[in-house]
Design a protein around this motif. Structure first.
Motif, PDB file in Angstrom:
ATOM      1  N   GLY A 160       0.573  -1.255  -0.049  1.00 47.75           N
ATOM      2  CA  GLY A 160      -0.018   0.048   0.062  1.00 47.75           C
ATOM      3  C   GLY A 160       0.930   1.057   0.066  1.00 47.75           C
ATOM      4  O   GLY A 160       2.154   1.323   0.237  1.00 47.75           O
ATOM      5  N   ARG A 161       0.050   2.201   0.125  1.00 45.71           N
ATOM      6  CA  ARG A 161       0.836   3.733   0.074  1.00 45.71           C
ATOM      7  C   ARG A 161       1.641   3.622   1.495  1.00 45.71           C
ATOM      8  O   ARG A 161       1.030   3.640   2.551  1.00 45.71           O
ATOM      9  CB  ARG A 161       0.082   4.837  -0.137  1.00 45.71           C
ATOM     10  N   ARG A 162       2.832   4.159   1.334  1.00 45.10           N
ATOM     11  CA  ARG A 162       3.592   4.186   2.601  1.00 45.10           C
ATOM     12  C   ARG A 162       3.146   5.245   3.602  1.00 45.10           C
ATOM     13  O   ARG A 162       2.944   4.689   4.568  1.00 45.10           O
ATOM     14  CB  ARG A 162       5.072   4.752   2.360  1.00 45.10           C
ATOM     15  N   ARG A 163       2.518   6.317   3.280  1.00 41.30           N
ATOM     16  CA  ARG A 163       2.144   7.104   4.323  1.00 41.30           C
ATOM     17  C   ARG A 163       0.659   6.614   4.754  1.00 41.30           C
ATOM     18  O   ARG A 163       0.287   6.844   6.062  1.00 41.30           O
ATOM     19  CB  ARG A 163       1.699   8.675   3.712  1.00 41.30           C
ATOM     20  N   GLU A 164      -0.098   6.152   3.932  1.00 42.11           N
ATOM     21  CA  GLU A 164      -1.371   5.525   4.344  1.00 42.11           C
ATOM     22  C   GLU A 164      -1.283   4.388   5.416  1.00 42.11           C
ATOM     23  O   GLU A 164      -1.905   4.149   6.634  1.00 42.11           O
ATOM     24  CB  GLU A 164      -2.113   5.016   3.171  1.00 42.11           C
TER      25      GLU A 164
END
Length: 629
Positions: free
Chosen positions: A62-66
């Motif tokens: 998934g997206r790292r920040r998410e």
């Protein structure tokens, strides 16, 4: 934990495991708000811990920040529930332990313990119901009775301030007519007050979790990924999944073994606690990957639960033994502030001292029981057999990998990235992986020397596991494995430094690699080795190539070691060296470069490629180490 990146089957597996846990969190929220069952806190805390255990595996999917935000939110709820659950456990245990003592609930005018979550508010009548969103209260009866008893004793104690010993000290002057339960009732009261004070923080954490929409966001994101992965034909039992199971399982097994030498010594309580945490982490790891196995790893989980429970009970005793003297000191300060002397403590201290002595004695018994369980597991080679089972499953799933199997069973043109001699250079490997993916590579083959002079050997191992690459053991890999085991032949000293910088799981992965791999794709036989003994110390002449064509038993032989890329042929036989990923020569203007080859299947074709990458420290390192394997 270490996860895989970009493999649809792996991401599908992790997403499915997370989706199984999310409902277990949601269902307990209303139960905790109602405040009628302390097990709701326990169940939600366990579910959050299991979700925290699997979330790091999802980082490459998934997206790292998410994903980082998800981890923060779940960690916050785990911590908020943790203190509350610990207080619940202590209250339940102490009430049970004290139930057999004479005078509990009747002696000294102090009533018996009422349930913490009875719904009675502090200062309210017994029949008053608390709003479900407010903190559970300390039962009014206990507090009122305790205060009345304090008033009756105040004048007498002011005239007779007897010294009071602490647990473990000499008895001093005690009133033998005062029943021991007085101290237990006081301790129960303080625990109930503490638990009531914690409830607002629990409810606030639940409010934040619901307001953030994290659980809903996770569910939508995971479902979307699941649908996309299934459309791509991904399998949750792909090779990278089994590789990650072994990698993480080996790491947790080694973590458990690190603390085992301290277990025989009853005085090393901090290490016993650390071993309990290690056992819990290993159990959660095994639970995550258990669906990959037909028996669900039931016997392994049963053994781990037995060990974790034994170490948990031991830790509970340690907490009591540490807390009780501190509790008595806090009560001393309260008594002095209220009475002006310490005399009243003689009515509290006997029960606390009795409970403290009981916990010390019980700890000795529990320590012996935990040690016996561990000895049984050691005699049975539990950790080693678990690692071996995970390794077998990984090897079976990776012979060849799921990606190669799909290529073998397909009919369309397919591409495979061939590379070698990464030598711990993660930026170079990442550049190759990106470039190969952009060119349509569907699988990766690594001809060895995974580690070496580069700065991140452990990161390279994790990246290769993520890629699901088919790897063989190189010279540097062998040296590092030997150095980790303090075996002969580990020179140069750099091998020992590399081994010391890697975690046990990465070293276990290197140690598991074979010296060669053979497989067949659409009728073409492949052989992968790191170095060619027939060409040692000399040029690869046409005669050498012709000899390999007849002796290798392969149609395509992939090798490395020399850091010199080439493609040689003898009839239909191909000999390929893709060059070096981590220590290739510089490009134009001194740019740092990485080398690899792209193999096309049906029709068979090979291209040698060089890609630039950004690593300012690479060129000096390459010049210092030379350009050889």
């Amino acid at each position: 934990m270490t996860g895989a990146q970009h493999d649809p089957g792996y991401c599908l597996f992790v997403a499915q495991r997370m989706l199984e846990l999310l409902p277990q969190l949601r269902v307990e929220v209303d139960c905790i708000r109602a405040g009628g069952d302390i097990e709701c806190v326990h169940r939600m805390r366990v579910a959050s811990r299991r979700l925290r255990a699997v979330l790091p595996l999802f980082e490459g999917c998934g997206r790292r920040r998410e994903v980082a935000r998800w981890r923060r939110e779940v960690r916050a709820i785990t911590r908020a529930l943790g203190d509350a659950r610990d207080a619940d456990v202590q209250l339940a245990f102490l009430a049970s332990w004290a139930s057999g003592l004479p005078g509990v609930g009747t002696g000294g005018g102090i009533p018996s313990a009422a349930p913490l979550l009875s719904g009675t508010r502090l200062g309210a009548s017994a029949g008053t119901d608390s709003p479900p969103d407010q903190a559970p209260a300390v039962p009014t009866g206990r507090l009122a009775g305790f205060r009345a008893w304090l008033r009756r004793r105040r004048l007498a104690l002011a005239r007779d301030p007897a010294p009071v010993p602490t647990p473990g000290s000499a008895p001093g002057r005690l009133d033998e007519n005062v029943p021991a339960p007085q101290g237990i009732e006081c301790l129960l009261l303080r625990l109930e007050q503490r638990r009531a004070a914690l409830q607002p923080a629990v409810l606030e954490a639940l409010d934040r979790l619901e307001a953030s929409g994290t659980l809903e966001e996770m569910a939508v994101g995971l479902r979307t990924l699941e649908i996309r992965a299934r459309r791509e034909g991904a399998s949750p039992r792909s090779g990278p999944v089994y590789a990650a199971a072994h990698l993480n399982g080996a790491l947790r097994c080694d973590e458990l073994r690190v603390y085992a030498p301290a277990l025989p010594d009853p005085a090393r309580a901090p290490e016993h606690h650390a071993m309990r945490i290690a056992a819990k982490r290993l159990r959660y790891t095994v639970e995550i990957f258990a669906p990959l196995f037909d028996d669900g790893l039931r016997q392994e989980l049963k053994a781990l639960k037995r060990l974790q429970d034994a170490l948990g009970e031991l830790h509970d005793c340690d907490v009591w033994i540490e807390q009780l003297p501190r509790f008595l000191e806090e009560e001393r300060e309260r008594v002095v502030a209220y009475f002006g002397n310490e005399g009243f403590l003689r009515f509290i201290e006997p029960g606390i001292r009795r409970f403290h002595a009981d916990r010390v004695e019980e700890r000795s018994r529990l320590h012996a029981a935990a040690l016996e369980i561990w000895k049984e597991l050691e005699a049975d080679r539990f950790a080693e057999r678990l690692e071996e089972r995970l390794a077998r499953a990984r090897d079976e799933a990776g012979q060849p990998t799921e990606k190669l199997r799909r290529i073998a069973e397909g009919t369309e043109t397919a591409r495979i990235a061939l590379f070698s001699d990464v030598h711990g250079n993660l930026p170079a490997l990442d550049a190759v992986a990106r470039d190969a993916a952009a060119r349509g590579a569907q699988a990766f083959i690594n001809a060895g020397d995974t580690v070496g002079w580069g700065g991140d050997p452990g990161g390279v191992v994790r990246r290769l596991v993520a890629l699901g690459s088919v790897d063989v053991l190189g010279e540097w890999d062998r040296r590092v494995v030997r150095a980790s085991r303090k075996q002969a032949g580990a020179s140069p000293k750099e091998a020992a430094r590399i081994a010391a910088s890697m975690n046990p799981a990465g070293l276990a992965h290197l140690a598991s690699l074979p010296g060669e791999r053979r497989f067949t794709l659409r009728g073409t036989r492949f052989l992968v080795v790191h170095r060619l003994s027939s060409a040692e110390g000399g040029e690869i002449t046409d005669d050498v190539v012709a000899g390999l064509a007849t002796s290798s038993g392969a149609d395509v032989l992939i090798t490395g070691h020399t850091h010199r890329p080439f493609v040689r042929s003898a009839g239909s036989f191909l000999l390929v060296n893709p060059g070096s990923v981590g220590e290739a020569g510089p490009g134009e203007g001194g740019a740092t470069m990485a080398e690899y080859a792209l193999l096309q299947v049906s029709p068979l074709d090979i291209s040698l490629l060089r890609v630039p990458y950004d690593d300012p420290g690479a060129s000096p390192r390459i010049e210092a180490t030379g350009n050889g394997g």
